[in-house]
Design a protein around this motif. Structure first.
Motif, short mmCIF file in Angstrom:
data_model
loop_
_atom_site.label_atom_id
_atom_site.label_comp_id
_atom_site.label_asym_id
_atom_site.label_seq_id
_atom_site.Cartn_x
_atom_site.Cartn_y
_atom_site.Cartn_z
N ASN A 132 -10.91 -3.19 -8.66
CA ASN A 132 -11.30 -2.60 -7.38
C ASN A 132 -12.83 -2.58 -7.26
N THR A 249 -7.83 -9.90 -6.56
CA THR A 249 -8.52 -9.15 -5.51
C THR A 249 -9.11 -10.09 -4.46
N HIS A 275 -4.37 0.02 -2.47
CA HIS A 275 -5.63 0.76 -2.31
C HIS A 275 -6.29 1.00 -3.66
N TYR A 279 -8.81 -2.14 -3.91
CA TYR A 279 -9.82 -1.66 -2.95
C TYR A 279 -10.71 -0.60 -3.58
N LEU A 296 -7.80 -1.15 6.68
CA LEU A 296 -7.52 -2.38 5.95
C LEU A 296 -6.43 -3.20 6.63
#
Length: 514
Positions: A132, A249, A275, A279, A296
């Motif tokens: 992330n 990612t 998430h 993220y 998003l």
């Protein structure tokens, strides 16, 4: 198509093109666990508000990791036809960084995955790395400072690195400047790891990838090494290292940028893992989580929410599994006079997609006008509008989570209150055991001798009220807030005391005046 670390980079450009021209994408994730049993009071409950459930689920998401993500990309053709490209991505946390990643395994989840043929070797050996924003920021800082390290703890990874270092150190002593050697049979992530380790350990070597699974090692002077490091041809530049370490990612960011409608089934945990893993770490605030997900993915459709609505409208009978739903939706008896359902051509070996069939049924039943023979996807989105951004909420205080507004309250059967007489010391667990044969009630203590029962089945609530009408120790009745709430009772008691004192003051004051 199965995709691991070895072929992910080759597949990514094609997957990106498919996403950019897609009508919508659907995903499903598998994890090493769902609900942690190590955490006290972490089981989902009908008493849970969305914020309370989020706190529970957040703790579980932080303990487990995704092992596989299935992605189906639907593209609309010229006719009433969709072509779907399906991919299964094996995932494994990035091992390039200053800190190793830890995660928990749930025995029941691992057994479930094993039962359905999940390839654990593929997960461990060829899982695509991911990280992330916070993890990437830390890695970038350590790359700049030269304090990074590879957290490869498996014996297989250590053996690959040790073999490469041994070969190079044995060769370099006798080698002359500009001489080269080739390291072979390096899979996926090892291509980068080997180069970074060699460059850090030996200041007089240069490395470059040469084709698949091969790295060229060249002996150079320190001055030549410095020039090469500052050139645009360096395959180990910071941005390229980050690109490789970011792994899956990169695909997540493509999905976010494309802003295509995102479809799932019972997808709350999927969204929380998206998430947290790709993220940012999940925030403490439930409302912040909702805002972030909506930014998003502005259009989310949970097929579980759609199916529940279709069933409530009586358009087809209640069924339990997606396979059964698909079979019912494909039945010609459901919509004999309407246009044919959209055709789904499988670009790879997958089948049974529920959303388009459900949307088609709703479209045919929602209008008095004749439905076009080839409805557009925008028409399907219009008929699905009431379900957009509504994600199913399993056994809780709301029916669904609304990612673009207020959560709608759930219409549960009335709560029951159990008053215990002559049966001292009863616990919530004992009350649960008492009633579980008739219905799965969630239990919460109300006072020393009272408990609240919640169920999602009206029929079972009526049976319990009937069967316990003359029970010697348990008096069961419908919960009334004004009558049973401790806060209301406390307020009434205080009001009574205040009224009594006011009356006494009035009487005594009147007596003195006489």
């Amino acid at each position: 198509m199965e995709v691991g670390a070895e072929n992910f980079a080759r597949c990514l450009p094609h997957i990106r093109r498919c996403i950019l021209r897609a009508a919508f994408v659907a995903l499903d994730m598998e994890f090493t666990g769902l609900h942690s049993t190590c955490l006290q009071n972490n089981e989902p409950s009908l008493f849970d508000s969305p914020a309370e459930r989020y706190v529970k689920a957040r703790q579980s998401v932080q303990r487990f990791t995704p092992v596989q993500l299935g992605l189906a990309i639907f593209s609309k053709e010229n006719s009433n036809k969709y072509v779907v490209h399906s991919y299964n991505f094996f995932l494994f946390p990035s091992t390039l960084g200053i800190r190793d990643t830890e995660f928990t395994l749930s025995a029941s989840s691992i057994k479930f995955l094993s039962h359905y043929g999940f390839d654990f070797n593929k997960f461990l050996k060829d899982g695509i790395p991911y990280m992330n924003e916070v993890q990437e920021k830390i890695l970038r800082q350590h790359l700049l400072a030269g304090t990074w390290k590879v957290c490869s703890t498996s014996s297989a990874d250590r053996d690959v690195l040790k073999k490469a270092i041994d070969e190079v150190t044995s060769w370099i002593t006798a080698a002359k400047e500009e001489e080269t050697m080739i390291l072979q049979d390096l899979n996926g992530y090892h291509m980068l790891e080997v180069q970074l380790v060699l460059r850090q350990a030996l200041k007089n070597v240069w490395t470059e990838p040469v084709g698949d699974k091969k790295v060229m090692v060249k002996k150079v002077s320190p001055q030549r090494r410095q020039l090469l490091e500052n050139s645009s041809y360096d395959h180990c530049q910071e941005k390229l290292i980050l690109l490789s370490a970011r792994g899956f990612t990169n695909l997540f960011l493509i999905l976010v940028k494309a802003k295509k409608p995102l479809v799932g089934h019972n997808m709350l945990m999927d969204l929380m893992h998206l998430h947290d893993k790709f993220y940012r770490p999940l925030p403490e605030s439930y409302e912040e989580f909702k805002r972030n997900i909506h930014n998003l993915f502005p259009v989310i459709i949970d097929t579980k929410t759609v199916i529940k609505s279709v069933q409530k409208k009586g358009l087809f009978p209640r069924v339990s599994s997606l396979l059964e739903v698909y079979a019912v939706l494909c039945s010609s008896n459901l919509n004999p006079k309407g246009p044919p359902c959209p055709v789904i051509a499988l670009a790879s070996g997958c089948s049974r997609y529920v959303l388009l069939m459900s949307a088609h049924l709703l479209l045919c039943r929602s209008t008095d006008d004749a439905v076009e023979a080839e409805p557009s996807f925008s028409q399907y989105l219009t008929v699905l509008a009431e379900h957009v951004d509504k994600v199913n909420f399993i056994r809780g205080g709301v029916s669904s989570i609304n990612f673009s507004g207020e959560d709608a309250p759930c219409r549960h059967p009335p709560a029951l209150v159990v008053h215990v007489r002559g049966w001292p010391g009863l616990t919530e667990r004992q009350i649960y055991q008492e009633f579980k044969a008739r219905c799965r009630f969630d239990v919460r203590r109300l006072s020393k001798n009272q408990f609240i029962l919640l169920s999602n089945k009206y029929k079972q609530v009526k049976l319990v009220l009937r069967d316990y009408r003359h029970h010697p120790h348990l008096q069961v009745s419908v919960y009334r807030h004004w009558r049973h709430s401790p806060s209301v009772n406390c307020l009434l008691q205080i009001s009574g005391i205040v009224a009594l004192w006011s009356l006494l003051a009035f009487v005594l004051g009147g007596a003195r005046s006489c």
